[in-house]
Design an enzyme around this catalytic site. Structure first.
Site, PDB file in Angstrom:
ATOM      1  N   ASP A 192      -1.357   0.859 -41.342  1.00  0.00           N
ATOM      2  CA  ASP A 192       0.025   0.541 -40.984  1.00  0.00           C
ATOM      3  C   ASP A 192       0.446   1.247 -39.694  1.00  0.00           C
ATOM      4  OD1 ASP A 192       2.461  -0.704 -41.324  1.00  0.00           O
ATOM      5  OD2 ASP A 192       3.242   0.792 -42.721  1.00  0.00           O
ATOM      6  N   ASN A 234       1.000  -0.503 -36.508  1.00  0.00           N
ATOM      7  CA  ASN A 234       0.629  -1.156 -35.237  1.00  0.00           C
ATOM      8  C   ASN A 234       1.859  -1.514 -34.401  1.00  0.00           C
ATOM      9  OD1 ASN A 234      -1.924  -1.072 -36.269  1.00  0.00           O
ATOM     10  ND2 ASN A 234      -2.123  -3.282 -36.623  1.00  0.00           N
ATOM     11  N   TRP A 289       3.527   1.575 -32.935  1.00  0.00           N
ATOM     12  CA  TRP A 289       2.671   2.109 -31.861  1.00  0.00           C
ATOM     13  C   TRP A 289       2.926   1.321 -30.575  1.00  0.00           C
ATOM     14  CZ3 TRP A 289      -1.028   0.155 -28.609  1.00  0.00           C
ATOM     15  CH2 TRP A 289      -1.864   1.066 -27.961  1.00  0.00           C
ATOM     16  N   ARG A 315       4.322  -6.216 -29.944  1.00  0.00           N
ATOM     17  CA  ARG A 315       3.736  -5.884 -31.254  1.00  0.00           C
ATOM     18  C   ARG A 315       2.277  -6.312 -31.387  1.00  0.00           C
ATOM     19  NH1 ARG A 315       6.567  -4.586 -35.711  1.00  0.00           N
ATOM     20  NH2 ARG A 315       4.946  -5.518 -36.954  1.00  0.00           N
ATOM     21  N   HIS A 362      -1.626  -4.668 -32.696  1.00  0.00           N
ATOM     22  CA  HIS A 362      -2.659  -5.200 -33.605  1.00  0.00           C
ATOM     23  C   HIS A 362      -4.024  -5.214 -32.909  1.00  0.00           C
ATOM     24  CE1 HIS A 362       0.480  -6.074 -36.382  1.00  0.00           C
ATOM     25  NE2 HIS A 362       0.979  -7.106 -35.717  1.00  0.00           N
ATOM     26  N   ASN A 396       2.953 -10.649 -45.638  1.00  0.00           N
ATOM     27  CA  ASN A 396       2.901 -10.711 -44.170  1.00  0.00           C
ATOM     28  C   ASN A 396       2.965 -12.151 -43.638  1.00  0.00           C
ATOM     29  OD1 ASN A 396       0.588  -7.892 -43.899  1.00  0.00           O
ATOM     30  ND2 ASN A 396       2.817  -7.885 -43.676  1.00  0.00           N
ATOM     31  N   SER A 440       3.211  -0.929 -51.003  1.00  0.00           N
ATOM     32  CA  SER A 440       3.350  -2.267 -50.416  1.00  0.00           C
ATOM     33  C   SER A 440       2.407  -3.297 -51.052  1.00  0.00           C
ATOM     34  CB  SER A 440       3.130  -2.208 -48.896  1.00  0.00           C
ATOM     35  OG  SER A 440       4.069  -1.344 -48.298  1.00  0.00           O
ATOM     36  N   GLU A 462      -6.477   9.356 -55.482  1.00  0.00           N
ATOM     37  CA  GLU A 462      -5.750  10.383 -54.721  1.00  0.00           C
ATOM     38  C   GLU A 462      -5.091   9.700 -53.529  1.00  0.00           C
ATOM     39  OE1 GLU A 462      -5.286  13.546 -55.541  1.00  0.00           O
ATOM     40  OE2 GLU A 462      -6.404  13.137 -57.376  1.00  0.00           O
TER      41      GLU A 462
HETATM   42  C1  IPE Z   1       1.288  -3.295 -45.581  1.00  0.00           C
HETATM   43  O1  IPE Z   1       2.016  -3.007 -44.451  1.00  0.00           O
HETATM   44  C2  IPE Z   1       0.335  -4.424 -45.313  1.00  0.00           C
HETATM   45  C3  IPE Z   1      -0.784  -4.099 -44.437  1.00  0.00           C
HETATM   46  C4  IPE Z   1      -1.025  -2.944 -43.896  1.00  0.00           C
HETATM   47  C5  IPE Z   1      -1.687  -5.176 -44.204  1.00  0.00           C
HETATM   48  P1  IPE Z   1       3.464  -3.636 -44.199  1.00  0.00           P
HETATM   49  O2  IPE Z   1       3.910  -3.137 -42.882  1.00  0.00           O
HETATM   50  O3  IPE Z   1       3.417  -5.098 -44.404  1.00  0.00           O
HETATM   51  O4  IPE Z   1       4.306  -2.979 -45.381  1.00  0.00           O
HETATM   52  P2  IPE Z   1       5.878  -2.764 -45.530  1.00  0.00           P
HETATM   53  O5  IPE Z   1       6.540  -4.068 -45.237  1.00  0.00           O
HETATM   54  O6  IPE Z   1       6.275  -1.693 -44.544  1.00  0.00           O
HETATM   55  O7  IPE Z   1       6.060  -2.300 -46.934  1.00  0.00           O
HETATM   56  C1  IPE Z   2       0.126  -3.017 -39.855  1.00  0.00           C
HETATM   57  O1  IPE Z   2       1.025  -2.690 -38.840  1.00  0.00           O
HETATM   58  C2  IPE Z   2      -0.535  -4.359 -39.642  1.00  0.00           C
HETATM   59  C3  IPE Z   2      -0.105  -5.399 -40.582  1.00  0.00           C
HETATM   60  C4  IPE Z   2       0.765  -5.250 -41.535  1.00  0.00           C
HETATM   61  C5  IPE Z   2      -0.728  -6.691 -40.452  1.00  0.00           C
HETATM   62  P1  IPE Z   2       2.501  -3.243 -38.799  1.00  0.00           P
HETATM   63  O2  IPE Z   2       2.510  -4.527 -38.019  1.00  0.00           O
HETATM   64  O3  IPE Z   2       3.075  -3.324 -40.154  1.00  0.00           O
HETATM   65  O4  IPE Z   2       3.227  -2.114 -37.960  1.00  0.00           O
HETATM   66  P2  IPE Z   2       4.687  -1.539 -38.202  1.00  0.00           P
HETATM   67  O5  IPE Z   2       4.745  -1.084 -39.621  1.00  0.00           O
HETATM   68  O6  IPE Z   2       5.642  -2.649 -37.911  1.00  0.00           O
HETATM   69  O7  IPE Z   2       4.785  -0.397 -37.236  1.00  0.00           O
HETATM   70 MG    MG Z   3       4.072  -1.994 -41.290  1.00  0.00          MG
END
Ligand code: IPE
Ligand code: IPE
Ligand code: MG
Length: 254
Positions: A25, A27, A30, A38, A42, A73, A201, A212
């Site tokens: 999580d 990306n 970052w 965004r 990824h 997602n 999630s 753990e």
């Molecule tokens: C969980 O991350 C799914 C993946 C890492 C693939 P999300 O970014 O979708 O989770 P939430 O929405 O913050 O709970």
């Molecule tokens: C995880 O990063 C990748 C996926 C869920 C596919 P995010 O895209 O959720 O990144 P944040 O949480 O918005 O920073």
């Molecule tokens: Mg996320």
């Protein structure tokens, strides 16, 4: 594989987790910090996947399970979902040889039918090509949701019970385990989440009962081999009690 220097002795390696899962999580955040879009987050995240797979394999981890895309997602903007699917396809194509060369069996778990046909076909190709690999199993959770997995398992158990294939009194934890998508993996030992979020999630809810949990503030595109090994060291420092007392577990009492 030519093993790079590991931070553990041969003896210490026996205390490493067998099965590690990661909620990759952060990306998007970052990318935002870097002033990028965004999807670029990824793309950099895909590099972390490559590093972590190699590092896990070198450490002798038996099973690495990566949460790459959740059922939920699909609700993201169309452009972002398309980019994620394109990056997934690139990963499966570009890593094919490395995966095979390193004895890694790759499998996808989740609602695979929902993936675009090109991704699905490449996934199946790699699953078949790597089916006999035994050195590590890399499971990609794609269009995966744990509640969805549990619902599907219940439906199948109900069908098998109704057809007389399993007496209801035979339904126990071990049977339920065999209806889960993780049925051929060792029990989950260590669940890591990057980006500091303290939630599961919808990932491996059943399997994480006694895993753990290690949450790191590092955002996924910054996560590398050293971070993985640090998380594994945190795991090594934990006492897993499975409901017993600390003294029982350390063999001072029975
Ligand atoms: C969980 O991350 C799914 C993946 C890492 C693939 P999300 O970014 O979708 O989770 P939430 O929405 O913050 O709970
Ligand atoms: C995880 O990063 C990748 C996926 C869920 C596919 P995010 O895209 O959720 O990144 P944040 O949480 O918005 O920073
Ligand atoms: Mg996320």
């Amino acid at each position: 594989m030519e093993a790079a220097a590991l931070p553990w002795t041969e003896q210490e390696r026996k205390t490493l987790p067998r099965h590690v899962a990661i909620i990759m999580d952060g990306n998007g955040r970052w990318a935002e910090i870097q002033g990028k879009h965004r999807w670029e987050g990824h793309a950099y995240g895909a590099k972390s996947v490559r590093d972590v797979v190699t590092a896990a394999r070198e450490a002798g981890i038996e099973a690495l399970t990566l949460y790459a895309f959740s059922v939920q997602n699909w609700g993201r903007p169309h452009f972002e979902v398309e980019k994620l699917m394109a990056l997934l396809l690139d990963y499966l194509v570009e890593e094919q040889q490395t995966i095979l060369d390193n004895g890694i069996r790759l499998q996808g778990i989740g609602q695979i039918d929902r993936l675009p046909p090109g991704v699905r076909e490449q996934l199946r190709t790699l699953e078949e090509a790597s089916a006999e690999c035994r050195d590590m199993v890399l499971t990609l959770a794609l269009s995966y949701g744990s509640r969805e997995e549990i619902v599907a398992a219940c439906q199948q158990i109900a069908k098998d019970a109704a057809a007389g294939r399993i007496p209801p009194e035979h339904i126990d934890e071990a049977l339920l385990d065999r209806y889960m998508l993780t049925r051929d993996l060792p029990p989950l030992d260590l669940l890591i989440r990057t980006s500091g979020e303290m939630r599961l999630s919808n990932f491996l809810l059943w399997q994480a009962a006694y895993a753990e949990l290690v949450v790191t503030d590092v955002l996924w595109p910054d996560f590398d081999r050293d971070h993985l090994y640090q998380c594994m060291d945190v795991f090594r420092g934990r006492q897993r009690r499975f409901g017993k007392t600390g003294a029982q577990v350390s063999n001072q009492e029975t």
